[in-house]
Design a protein around this motif. Structure first.
Motif, PDB file in Angstrom:
ATOM      1  N   GLU A  53      27.631 -72.558  62.414  1.00 23.75           N
ATOM      2  CA  GLU A  53      29.021 -72.978  62.369  1.00 23.75           C
ATOM      3  C   GLU A  53      29.661 -72.549  61.036  1.00 23.75           C
ATOM      4  O   GLU A  53      30.778 -72.065  61.020  1.00 23.75           O
ATOM      5  N   TRP A  54      28.938 -72.747  59.919  1.00 26.30           N
ATOM      6  CA  TRP A  54      29.459 -72.342  58.617  1.00 26.30           C
ATOM      7  C   TRP A  54      29.749 -70.847  58.596  1.00 26.30           C
ATOM      8  O   TRP A  54      30.802 -70.409  58.148  1.00 26.30           O
ATOM      9  N   TYR A  55      28.818 -70.073  59.111  1.00 26.57           N
ATOM     10  CA  TYR A  55      28.960 -68.618  59.119  1.00 26.57           C
ATOM     11  C   TYR A  55      30.184 -68.211  59.920  1.00 26.57           C
ATOM     12  O   TYR A  55      30.987 -67.397  59.476  1.00 26.57           O
ATOM     13  N   GLN A  56      30.325 -68.786  61.111  1.00 28.42           N
ATOM     14  CA  GLN A  56      31.438 -68.439  61.977  1.00 28.42           C
ATOM     15  C   GLN A  56      32.775 -68.780  61.305  1.00 28.42           C
ATOM     16  O   GLN A  56      33.684 -67.967  61.272  1.00 28.42           O
ATOM     17  N   THR A  57      32.882 -69.953  60.745  1.00 30.70           N
ATOM     18  CA  THR A  57      34.113 -70.380  60.085  1.00 30.70           C
ATOM     19  C   THR A  57      34.452 -69.462  58.921  1.00 30.70           C
ATOM     20  O   THR A  57      35.596 -69.020  58.776  1.00 30.70           O
ATOM     21  N   ASN A  58      33.477 -69.182  58.091  1.00 28.96           N
ATOM     22  CA  ASN A  58      33.723 -68.345  56.920  1.00 28.96           C
ATOM     23  C   ASN A  58      33.974 -66.885  57.281  1.00 28.96           C
ATOM     24  O   ASN A  58      34.791 -66.229  56.647  1.00 28.96           O
ATOM     25  N   LEU A  59      33.284 -66.390  58.279  1.00 31.69           N
ATOM     26  CA  LEU A  59      33.505 -65.013  58.713  1.00 31.69           C
ATOM     27  C   LEU A  59      34.924 -64.853  59.225  1.00 31.69           C
ATOM     28  O   LEU A  59      35.627 -63.911  58.862  1.00 31.69           O
ATOM     29  N   LYS A  60      35.381 -65.787  60.058  1.00 30.09           N
ATOM     30  CA  LYS A  60      36.756 -65.724  60.574  1.00 30.09           C
ATOM     31  C   LYS A  60      37.761 -65.826  59.428  1.00 30.09           C
ATOM     32  O   LYS A  60      38.762 -65.116  59.410  1.00 30.09           O
ATOM     33  N   CYS A  71      37.863 -62.505  57.590  1.00 29.52           N
ATOM     34  CA  CYS A  71      38.495 -61.480  58.431  1.00 29.52           C
ATOM     35  C   CYS A  71      39.994 -61.712  58.562  1.00 29.52           C
ATOM     36  O   CYS A  71      40.771 -60.761  58.635  1.00 29.52           O
ATOM     37  N   ASN A  72      40.419 -62.955  58.595  1.00 28.56           N
ATOM     38  CA  ASN A  72      41.842 -63.274  58.726  1.00 28.56           C
ATOM     39  C   ASN A  72      42.643 -62.917  57.480  1.00 28.56           C
ATOM     40  O   ASN A  72      43.867 -62.904  57.520  1.00 28.56           O
ATOM     41  N   LYS A  73      41.983 -62.628  56.386  1.00 26.85           N
ATOM     42  CA  LYS A  73      42.681 -62.213  55.165  1.00 26.85           C
ATOM     43  C   LYS A  73      43.170 -60.768  55.248  1.00 26.85           C
ATOM     44  O   LYS A  73      43.982 -60.341  54.445  1.00 26.85           O
ATOM     45  N   TYR A  74      42.651 -60.025  56.212  1.00 23.17           N
ATOM     46  CA  TYR A  74      43.018 -58.621  56.377  1.00 23.17           C
ATOM     47  C   TYR A  74      44.071 -58.485  57.469  1.00 23.17           C
ATOM     48  O   TYR A  74      44.040 -59.190  58.474  1.00 23.17           O
ATOM     49  N   THR A 109      28.495 -57.890  69.060  1.00 23.06           N
ATOM     50  CA  THR A 109      28.263 -59.272  69.499  1.00 23.06           C
ATOM     51  C   THR A 109      29.025 -60.251  68.613  1.00 23.06           C
ATOM     52  O   THR A 109      29.679 -61.175  69.113  1.00 23.06           O
ATOM     53  N   ILE A 110      28.947 -60.065  67.309  1.00 20.94           N
ATOM     54  CA  ILE A 110      29.649 -60.949  66.370  1.00 20.94           C
ATOM     55  C   ILE A 110      31.152 -60.873  66.585  1.00 20.94           C
ATOM     56  O   ILE A 110      31.835 -61.901  66.662  1.00 20.94           O
ATOM     57  N   LEU A 111      31.683 -59.677  66.682  1.00 19.63           N
ATOM     58  CA  LEU A 111      33.125 -59.511  66.872  1.00 19.63           C
ATOM     59  C   LEU A 111      33.603 -60.211  68.139  1.00 19.63           C
ATOM     60  O   LEU A 111      34.618 -60.921  68.133  1.00 19.63           O
ATOM     61  N   LYS A 112      32.870 -60.016  69.224  1.00 17.06           N
ATOM     62  CA  LYS A 112      33.264 -60.625  70.499  1.00 17.06           C
ATOM     63  C   LYS A 112      33.099 -62.137  70.481  1.00 17.06           C
ATOM     64  O   LYS A 112      33.991 -62.873  70.893  1.00 17.06           O
ATOM     65  N   SER A 113      31.960 -62.602  70.015  1.00 16.18           N
ATOM     66  CA  SER A 113      31.695 -64.040  70.089  1.00 16.18           C
ATOM     67  C   SER A 113      32.590 -64.844  69.155  1.00 16.18           C
ATOM     68  O   SER A 113      32.900 -65.998  69.439  1.00 16.18           O
ATOM     69  N   TYR A 114      33.033 -64.258  68.043  1.00 15.87           N
ATOM     70  CA  TYR A 114      33.896 -64.965  67.103  1.00 15.87           C
ATOM     71  C   TYR A 114      35.369 -64.672  67.342  1.00 15.87           C
ATOM     72  O   TYR A 114      36.227 -65.184  66.636  1.00 15.87           O
ATOM     73  N   GLY A 115      35.661 -63.819  68.313  1.00 10.40           N
ATOM     74  CA  GLY A 115      37.057 -63.511  68.624  1.00 10.40           C
ATOM     75  C   GLY A 115      37.784 -62.805  67.497  1.00 10.40           C
ATOM     76  O   GLY A 115      38.973 -63.031  67.280  1.00 10.40           O
ATOM     77  N   ILE A 116      37.092 -61.931  66.796  1.00 10.88           N
ATOM     78  CA  ILE A 116      37.695 -61.205  65.680  1.00 10.88           C
ATOM     79  C   ILE A 116      38.381 -59.952  66.224  1.00 10.88           C
ATOM     80  O   ILE A 116      37.758 -59.129  66.884  1.00 10.88           O
ATOM     81  N   LYS A 117      39.687 -59.839  65.954  1.00  9.22           N
ATOM     82  CA  LYS A 117      40.454 -58.706  66.459  1.00  9.22           C
ATOM     83  C   LYS A 117      40.199 -57.477  65.601  1.00  9.22           C
ATOM     84  O   LYS A 117      40.331 -57.527  64.373  1.00  9.22           O
ATOM     85  N   VAL A 118      39.829 -56.406  66.266  1.00 11.18           N
ATOM     86  CA  VAL A 118      39.636 -55.129  65.586  1.00 11.18           C
ATOM     87  C   VAL A 118      40.331 -54.041  66.387  1.00 11.18           C
ATOM     88  O   VAL A 118      40.558 -54.175  67.590  1.00 11.18           O
ATOM     89  N   TYR A 119      40.683 -52.988  65.709  1.00  9.02           N
ATOM     90  CA  TYR A 119      41.215 -51.797  66.352  1.00  9.02           C
ATOM     91  C   TYR A 119      40.054 -50.823  66.478  1.00  9.02           C
ATOM     92  O   TYR A 119      39.443 -50.453  65.474  1.00  9.02           O
TER      93      TYR A 119
END
Length: 81
Positions: free
Chosen positions: A1-8, A11-14, A50-60
Motif C-alpha cells: 500500500e505504501w509503495y502504491q501510494t508513493n508511486l502514484k 508520478c502525479n508530479k509529472y 503490470t505496475i502501470l496498469k495495476s496502479y492506473g498510472i497514465k502514460v503515453y
C-alpha cells in the motif's frame, strides 16, 4: 500500500510520462552497462507494464523507429493530448 501510494504521488508530479514498450524492432544497444539478457529485459518490461496498469498510472506509449517516437512525443507535448 505504501509503495502504491508513493508511486502514484511521484508520478502525479509529472505532466507527461512516456513509455516505450519492448518490440522486436527495438534492439538493445550493448553498451556494457545494461544487461544483454533478453529474458531479463522482458521480465523487467512485463513488471513495468503490470505496475502501470495495476496502479492506473497514465502514460503515453511511444512506438516505431526513433524518428516516429520523437514525433509522437512532440505531438503530445505541443497539443497536450
Amino acid at each position: 500500500e505504501w509503495y502504491q501510494t508513493n508511486l502514484k504521488e511521484v508520478c502525479n508530479k509529472y505532466t507527461h510520462l512516456f513509455y516505450i514498450p519492448l518490440t522486436p524492432e527495438l534492439k538493445l544497444e550493448l553498451d556494457g552497462t545494461r544487461s544483454a539478457d533478453e529474458e531479463f529485459r522482458k521480465r523487467v518490461d512485463d513488471t513495468i507494464q503490470t505496475i502501470l496498469k495495476s496502479y492506473g498510472i497514465k502514460v503515453y506509449v511511444l512506438s516505431g523507429p526513433t524518428e516516429q517516437r520523437l514525433a509522437q512525443m512532440e505531438k503530445v507535448l505541443k497539443e497536450g493530448i
